[in-house]
Every structure is written in C-alpha cells, then in structure tokens.
Scaffold this active site. Sequence first.
Site, PDB file in Angstrom:
ATOM      1  N   ASP A 213      29.602  56.843  13.666  1.00 49.13           N
ATOM      2  CA  ASP A 213      28.876  58.095  13.508  1.00 49.13           C
ATOM      3  C   ASP A 213      29.709  59.141  12.780  1.00 49.13           C
ATOM      4  O   ASP A 213      29.244  59.823  11.866  1.00 49.13           O
ATOM      5  CB  ASP A 213      28.448  58.661  14.872  1.00 49.13           C
ATOM      6  CG  ASP A 213      27.469  57.748  15.572  1.00 49.13           C
ATOM      7  OD1 ASP A 213      27.023  56.764  14.958  1.00 49.13           O
ATOM      8  OD2 ASP A 213      27.169  58.010  16.755  1.00 49.13           O
TER       9      ASP A 213
ATOM     10  N   GLY B 160      19.197  59.630  18.401  1.00 49.13           N
ATOM     11  CA  GLY B 160      19.925  58.529  17.800  1.00 49.13           C
ATOM     12  C   GLY B 160      20.238  58.772  16.330  1.00 49.13           C
ATOM     13  O   GLY B 160      20.661  57.860  15.624  1.00 49.13           O
ATOM     14  N   LEU B 161      20.044  59.987  15.842  1.00 52.38           N
ATOM     15  CA  LEU B 161      20.382  60.306  14.445  1.00 52.38           C
ATOM     16  C   LEU B 161      21.753  60.975  14.365  1.00 52.38           C
ATOM     17  O   LEU B 161      22.158  61.464  13.327  1.00 52.38           O
ATOM     18  CB  LEU B 161      19.293  61.178  13.816  1.00 52.38           C
ATOM     19  CG  LEU B 161      17.903  60.527  13.805  1.00 52.38           C
ATOM     20  CD1 LEU B 161      16.876  61.437  13.144  1.00 52.38           C
ATOM     21  CD2 LEU B 161      17.937  59.172  13.094  1.00 52.38           C
TER      22      LEU B 161
ATOM     23  N   HIS C  87      25.520  47.158  17.152  1.00 47.59           N
ATOM     24  CA  HIS C  87      26.414  46.639  18.205  1.00 47.59           C
ATOM     25  C   HIS C  87      27.487  45.745  17.592  1.00 47.59           C
ATOM     26  O   HIS C  87      28.026  44.866  18.264  1.00 47.59           O
ATOM     27  CB  HIS C  87      25.633  45.902  19.301  1.00 47.59           C
ATOM     28  CG  HIS C  87      24.879  46.848  20.214  1.00 47.59           C
ATOM     29  ND1 HIS C  87      25.346  47.236  21.439  1.00 47.59           N
ATOM     30  CD2 HIS C  87      23.709  47.500  20.037  1.00 47.59           C
ATOM     31  CE1 HIS C  87      24.475  48.080  21.997  1.00 47.59           C
ATOM     32  NE2 HIS C  87      23.475  48.258  21.164  1.00 47.59           N
TER      33      HIS C  87
ATOM     34  N   TYR D  90      24.371  49.586  27.621  1.00 45.39           N
ATOM     35  CA  TYR D  90      25.393  49.580  26.567  1.00 45.39           C
ATOM     36  C   TYR D  90      26.699  49.016  27.129  1.00 45.39           C
ATOM     37  O   TYR D  90      27.328  48.137  26.537  1.00 45.39           O
ATOM     38  CB  TYR D  90      25.602  51.009  26.052  1.00 45.39           C
ATOM     39  CG  TYR D  90      26.692  51.173  25.028  1.00 45.39           C
ATOM     40  CD1 TYR D  90      26.437  50.995  23.673  1.00 45.39           C
ATOM     41  CD2 TYR D  90      27.999  51.512  25.408  1.00 45.39           C
ATOM     42  CE1 TYR D  90      27.446  51.142  22.726  1.00 45.39           C
ATOM     43  CE2 TYR D  90      29.007  51.658  24.481  1.00 45.39           C
ATOM     44  CZ  TYR D  90      28.733  51.477  23.139  1.00 45.39           C
ATOM     45  OH  TYR D  90      29.733  51.633  22.208  1.00 45.39           O
TER      46      TYR D  90
HETATM   47  P1  ADP Z   1      22.768  62.127  19.142  1.00 49.18           P
HETATM   48  O1  ADP Z   1      24.157  62.224  18.620  1.00 49.18           O
HETATM   49  O2  ADP Z   1      22.156  60.795  18.924  1.00 49.18           O
HETATM   50  O3  ADP Z   1      21.872  63.221  18.668  1.00 49.18           O
HETATM   51  P2  ADP Z   1      24.157  62.625  21.592  1.00 49.18           P
HETATM   52  O4  ADP Z   1      23.769  62.567  23.014  1.00 49.18           O
HETATM   53  O5  ADP Z   1      25.320  61.819  21.152  1.00 49.18           O
HETATM   54  O6  ADP Z   1      22.863  62.286  20.726  1.00 49.18           O
HETATM   55  O7  ADP Z   1      24.490  64.122  21.188  1.00 49.18           O
HETATM   56  C1  ADP Z   1      23.575  65.138  21.466  1.00 49.18           C
HETATM   57  C2  ADP Z   1      24.291  66.313  22.086  1.00 49.18           C
HETATM   58  O8  ADP Z   1      25.142  66.930  21.098  1.00 49.18           O
HETATM   59  C3  ADP Z   1      23.353  67.407  22.519  1.00 49.18           C
HETATM   60  O9  ADP Z   1      22.837  67.174  23.819  1.00 49.18           O
HETATM   61  C4  ADP Z   1      24.261  68.635  22.481  1.00 49.18           C
HETATM   62  O10 ADP Z   1      25.082  68.685  23.622  1.00 49.18           O
HETATM   63  C5  ADP Z   1      25.160  68.336  21.290  1.00 49.18           C
HETATM   64  N1  ADP Z   1      24.654  68.965  20.036  1.00 49.18           N
HETATM   65  C6  ADP Z   1      24.411  68.324  18.868  1.00 49.18           C
HETATM   66  N2  ADP Z   1      23.984  69.211  17.931  1.00 49.18           N
HETATM   67  C7  ADP Z   1      23.953  70.423  18.506  1.00 49.18           C
HETATM   68  C8  ADP Z   1      23.599  71.740  18.059  1.00 49.18           C
HETATM   69  N3  ADP Z   1      23.168  71.975  16.814  1.00 49.18           N
HETATM   70  N4  ADP Z   1      23.708  72.753  18.939  1.00 49.18           N
HETATM   71  C9  ADP Z   1      24.150  72.525  20.193  1.00 49.18           C
HETATM   72  N5  ADP Z   1      24.476  71.323  20.666  1.00 49.18           N
HETATM   73  C10 ADP Z   1      24.393  70.265  19.850  1.00 49.18           C
HETATM   74 MG    MG Z   2      25.799  61.097  19.296  1.00 50.32          MG
END
Ligand code: ADP
Ligand code: MG
Length: 412
Positions: free
Chosen positions: A202, A154-155, A64, A254
């Site tokens: 990120d 969160g990765l 943050h 957030y």
């Molecule tokens: P994080 O970035 O922490 O994993 P987010 O909510 O920011 O979580 O992003 C996740 C979203 O990104 C998923 O719900 C999907 O919409 C999209 N996404 C990420 N990687 C993929 C993938 N390999 N195939 C399809 N969608 C993806």
């Molecule tokens: Mg994300």
Amino acid sequence: MTDPAHPSSPPADAAAPASAGEVASPAPAGDVADRAAAGFRQRYGAPAAGRWAAPGRVNLIGEHTDYNDGFVLPFALPLRTVVAAAPDDGDRWTVWSELTGDQVGFGADEVAAPGRVPGWAAYVAGVVWALREAGHRVPGARLAVASDVPLGSGLSSSAALEAAVLAALVDLGGLDLPAEGRPRLAQRAENAYVGAPTGIMDQSAAIRCRAGHALFLDCRTEAVEHIPFDLAAAGLAVLVIDSRAPHRHADGEYASRRAACEKAAGLLGVPALRDVAAADLDDALARLDDDETRRRVRHVVTEDQRVLDAVALLRAGRVRDIGPLLTASHASMRDDFEITVPEVDTAVEAALAAGAYGARMTGGGFGGCVLALVDADRADAVADAVTTRYAERGFRAPGFHLATPAPGAHRL
Ligand code: ADP
Ligand code: MG
C-alpha cells in the site's frame, strides 16, 4: 470523536460513491486540494506553505502474495488525499481532517513511543514517530487533510494519508529521505505506531506509482518496475466496484491465512511460498497431506505466476489479454484461498456476464472492492448490470469509481 470510518457529515462535494448504476468520475482535479487549502486557512487563520497529494490504490493482480515474499501489481487511483501544511514552532504537531471534522494536537511526548496518539491521528503521529526513529529532525507542523479516498473500502486511504503527510514533512524540514526509503518508513508508522499489520504494497503504491503505469513490486527485494498500463490508448477502463459488503471477521481470517502460508512454507522447507516455482507446484502439493493447506499453497503459487504473466502481457502492450488472468485470480481466491463473500462473487459474475474482459476481487478479502476490465464505452452498462444483480439478491447498492493509473505522492 466521530467514528472515522463513518464520518457524520461528509463534505457535499467529496467523491461520494455514485448512486445505483451511475459511474462516479473522479472528483475534478483541484477540488480536494482546494478543500485542504481552505480547511487550513479556516482552522489556522493563515494560508498553508504548500499542499501535498497522495493517491489511493487498487491492486490489479497479486493477492495475499505480499507476505509470502511474492509479487503484486498495484496502480494509483485518481482519488487522492491532500495535506495542506505549514511549519510550526518546536516539537508540536496539529492536524485537522475534513472527514472526521476534528483537530488533534500532539507533542514530543506523544511521538516518543507508539500508541500514545489514538484514533485516526495515529496515522499522522506514526509518521512523525517513524521519521524521528530513523534519526530525522522533524519540523513541527500544522496540517489540514482532505480526501476523496473512501475510508476502509480497501482502496488504502491509510497509506494515502501516511504518504501525503510524509511528503509534507520531508519537504517542510528539508529531510534527506529519497522516495525508495519512504514506503518502509510509512509502513513502520502503520505497523508499529498504529498497530495494523500490513505489507509493503500500500505504501509503495501511494508513494512510488507513476501515471499511466502499474507498479510491479517484488515484496522480497522491494525492487519496483513501472509497467506501462495505458488503458485509454487501448479503449479500455478499469471499473472499481465497491462491494459494500460488511467486513466479516477479516482480521482473524487474514491472520489464519498468513499462518497457514508460513506453516506450509516450513513444511516444504522454503523461506516463503514465493520460493515454490509454478513448475514445481505439483511436486510441492504431493508433499502436503492436508487438502486445505494444499489449496492455500496453490493459490499463492499460481497467483505469483499470474502476476508475472500479467506483467509480460502489459510489457507487450496486450492490455485486454490480462482479462482471463484477472478472472482466474478471482476463482483462485474464491475456491482455493476462500476469502471472497457473496457480494464480491456476484459483482464479478455480473460484470463478466455484461461483457467485462476479466474481473476479480481486489484487496485482502471478505468484502472491499472488485475491479473489472471493460471497454471504456461499456463501463456504464457493466455498472448497471452489477447494480441490477445486486438488487435481485437483496444486497446494499454497490458504489463505482473509474480508475485511470495516476501518479504517486507529490507536491502540488
Ligand atoms: P483503508 O486503508 O483500506 O481505507 P484502513 O482501515 O487501513 O482502510 O484505514 C482507514 C483509516 O485510516 C480510517 O479509519 C482513519 O483512521 C484513517 N484515515 C484515512 N484517511 C483519513 C482521512 N482523510 N482523515 C482521517 N483519517 C483517515
Ligand atoms: Mg489501509
């Protein structure tokens, strides 16, 4: 469409989180790249022109602080997203993802304005849109995506997807977009096209990280410095613990933390909380009359200082000594910023009790992952201890990944 966060049929060989107590090694190099290439051939009936990879990330310290113009220190994970791609005729883009199992096509109309491609493919359309907005001639393309980065843990699977797609389109089109300019563009795709308010961390990590290093990022200037972070040489490992805690009210919380920080900066007469030096913290706190605001400010100011202290230790090769800073960061998030939940507090406590040098929640909070700095040969024992404590508390079993600092986006 399958809920992208909960794909109904994940590939059997994906880096599934390990079962109780067992540390999941990253998938062997090549697996995810092979899956992307095979998926491409199967969907489009011809081999791809190339494959581009981008990693997930964890933030070692600095939580943050990004929207307070401060400092963060992420590093890239061996878990990665790979895009196999080839040019297509005209302004036409087609993307398939192994994780969602569906294929989405869109054309110039859909990338003329944000929001026209919904769902997971928005992250891809957003990159095309942002490139075109910046004046690039984006080639039409066919894309196949495979990933070992768990979605929504969160990765930063979202930035990995954006970074891999961006690298593919830049190379296929021969676009003039140096690495320094790419994070901002990918962030625009996510903020403006997808509509998710994220900072620059990120995308910077997914694009600019280097193997064996953490990325010291000044979120105000966007200056980066690669800080040696050689865990193996120190006999250490970073154990990433997926807390599996459901994200409770994360978006609203957030937004309220962000608003509190902005208000506090206004009250203190500074552009952002980054401008309150640690040495001036007591004076600043004395000028605030509300206890909650004081605690929010204290977290941000001390956290910025912990990032600077961690960078100094790593520069001196004292990797193990960052442990107490990690643990102090967790306490600050728990007590002052109030963004932890019982699962992550339990994981931190259990890891420390099992001999971790330091442990903290990483990411925005209210769930997500915990990281613990451990002796490499103790990673399994620490994972077991966390699993046992989880079971005692009746929590859903946690997942584990071993993190070694990996490179940012690149062509394979
Ligand atoms: P994080 O970035 O922490 O994993 P987010 O909510 O920011 O979580 O992003 C996740 C979203 O990104 C998923 O719900 C999907 O919409 C999209 N996404 C990420 N990687 C993929 C993938 N390999 N195939 C399809 N969608 C993806
Ligand atoms: Mg994300």
